[in-house]
Motif scaffolding. Structure first.
Motif, short mmCIF file in Angstrom:
data_model
loop_
_atom_site.label_atom_id
_atom_site.label_comp_id
_atom_site.label_asym_id
_atom_site.label_seq_id
_atom_site.Cartn_x
_atom_site.Cartn_y
_atom_site.Cartn_z
N VAL A 29 8.84 6.43 -5.50
CA VAL A 29 7.85 5.65 -5.72
C VAL A 29 7.06 4.39 -4.69
O VAL A 29 6.29 4.49 -4.87
CB VAL A 29 7.50 5.25 -7.73
CG1 VAL A 29 6.16 4.93 -7.80
CG2 VAL A 29 7.46 6.85 -8.63
N PHE A 30 8.66 4.58 -5.16
CA PHE A 30 7.75 2.97 -3.90
C PHE A 30 7.35 3.30 -2.80
O PHE A 30 6.79 2.90 -2.34
CB PHE A 30 8.72 1.80 -4.77
CG PHE A 30 9.14 0.60 -2.89
CD1 PHE A 30 8.40 -0.40 -4.05
CD2 PHE A 30 9.65 0.87 -1.77
CE1 PHE A 30 8.18 -1.22 -2.85
CE2 PHE A 30 9.87 -0.14 -1.15
CZ PHE A 30 8.82 -1.29 -1.52
N ILE A 31 8.12 4.32 -1.58
CA ILE A 31 7.77 4.93 -0.62
C ILE A 31 6.69 4.89 -0.64
O ILE A 31 5.72 4.82 0.43
CB ILE A 31 8.76 5.16 -0.23
CG1 ILE A 31 10.57 4.79 -0.24
CG2 ILE A 31 8.56 6.04 1.29
CD1 ILE A 31 11.30 5.89 0.29
N GLY A 32 6.33 6.01 -1.76
CA GLY A 32 4.85 6.60 -1.77
C GLY A 32 4.06 5.32 -2.18
O GLY A 32 2.77 5.67 -1.18
N ARG A 33 3.45 4.76 -2.79
CA ARG A 33 2.69 3.41 -2.74
C ARG A 33 2.94 2.98 -1.47
O ARG A 33 2.01 2.59 -1.29
CB ARG A 33 3.54 2.44 -3.76
CG ARG A 33 3.64 3.30 -5.43
CD ARG A 33 1.82 3.34 -5.47
NE ARG A 33 2.09 3.51 -7.20
CZ ARG A 33 0.79 3.55 -8.27
NH1 ARG A 33 0.91 3.13 -8.49
NH2 ARG A 33 1.27 4.70 -9.52
N SER A 36 -2.40 11.32 -10.35
CA SER A 36 -2.12 9.37 -10.14
C SER A 36 -1.44 9.04 -9.24
O SER A 36 -0.68 8.04 -9.36
CB SER A 36 -1.76 9.24 -12.04
OG SER A 36 -0.21 10.10 -11.42
N SER A 37 -1.43 9.91 -8.69
CA SER A 37 0.29 9.59 -7.13
C SER A 37 1.75 8.93 -8.70
O SER A 37 2.17 8.31 -7.51
CB SER A 37 -0.47 8.42 -6.39
OG SER A 37 -0.77 7.44 -7.00
N PRO A 75 -4.61 2.96 0.08
CA PRO A 75 -5.63 2.87 0.04
C PRO A 75 -5.48 2.02 1.70
O PRO A 75 -4.81 0.48 1.18
CB PRO A 75 -6.44 2.17 -0.85
CG PRO A 75 -5.11 2.57 -1.70
CD PRO A 75 -4.04 2.48 -1.54
N GLN A 76 -6.24 1.92 2.67
CA GLN A 76 -6.52 1.57 3.06
C GLN A 76 -8.18 0.67 3.32
O GLN A 76 -8.66 1.40 3.36
CB GLN A 76 -5.75 2.04 4.74
CG GLN A 76 -4.99 3.06 5.25
CD GLN A 76 -3.45 1.76 5.60
OE1 GLN A 76 -4.13 0.74 5.87
NE2 GLN A 76 -2.46 2.05 5.03
#
Length: 154
Positions: A65-69, A25-26, A74-75
């Motif tokens: 979580v903020f930095i990871g997102r 779920s990242s 997705p690009q």
């Protein structure tokens, strides 16, 4: 009162990362990293009280979580076929002949072996039309001469 030492936080980190592996779920990955960071901080500052540990874990979870997102979002990939799998959009700008007249804004035209509903101003069958846009599964058409005169050719 139960004290959580740095091993406890590292075990929690491994458990959260294992959950991430089992149910991607990242989200748990970043919480696991936050738990590992709290474990590292607790290793350096062993006397940190548990309310501060929980607050630090919550803060680090939000930050990771903020930095990871932001970093791993997705690009969108550029493609040389932007209308691939958008069958109706592939017909924009093309000319077709009305199979059935457009009456009250609705008619039919044949494209290859498919029959499409055509939306536009009333026109008789046999009129050459140009597809100007797509509305859901309907082709929006104009008389070919009118569309060409307004520069809507593709």
């Amino acid at each position: 009162m139960v004290q959580f030492d740095f091993w406890g936080w590292l075990i929690l980190a491994v458990a959260l990362i294992a959950i991430e592996v089992l149910a991607p779920s990242s989200f748990f990955l970043w919480m696991g990293i936050a738990a590992a960071l709290v474990g590292g901080i607790l290793f350096l500052i062993p006397g940190l009280d548990w309310p501060y540990q929980i607050a630090l874990f919550a803060l680090l979870s939000v930050v990771t979580v903020f930095i990871g997102r932001r970093v791993f979002r997705p690009q969108r990939q550029e493609t040389d076929h932007p209308t691939l799998n958008q069958r109706g959009a592939q017909y924009i700008g093309r000319h077709f002949t009305l199979e059935e007249p457009i009456v009250n804004g609705v008619g039919w035209l044949r494209v290859g072996d498919s029959r499409w509903r055509a939306l536009g101003t009333d026109m008789p069958a046999g009129t050459v039309v140009q597809v100007v846009s797509v509305d859901s599964t309907n082709l929006v058409v104009e008389a070919a001469q009118a569309a060409t005169a307004r520069g809507k050719t593709v």
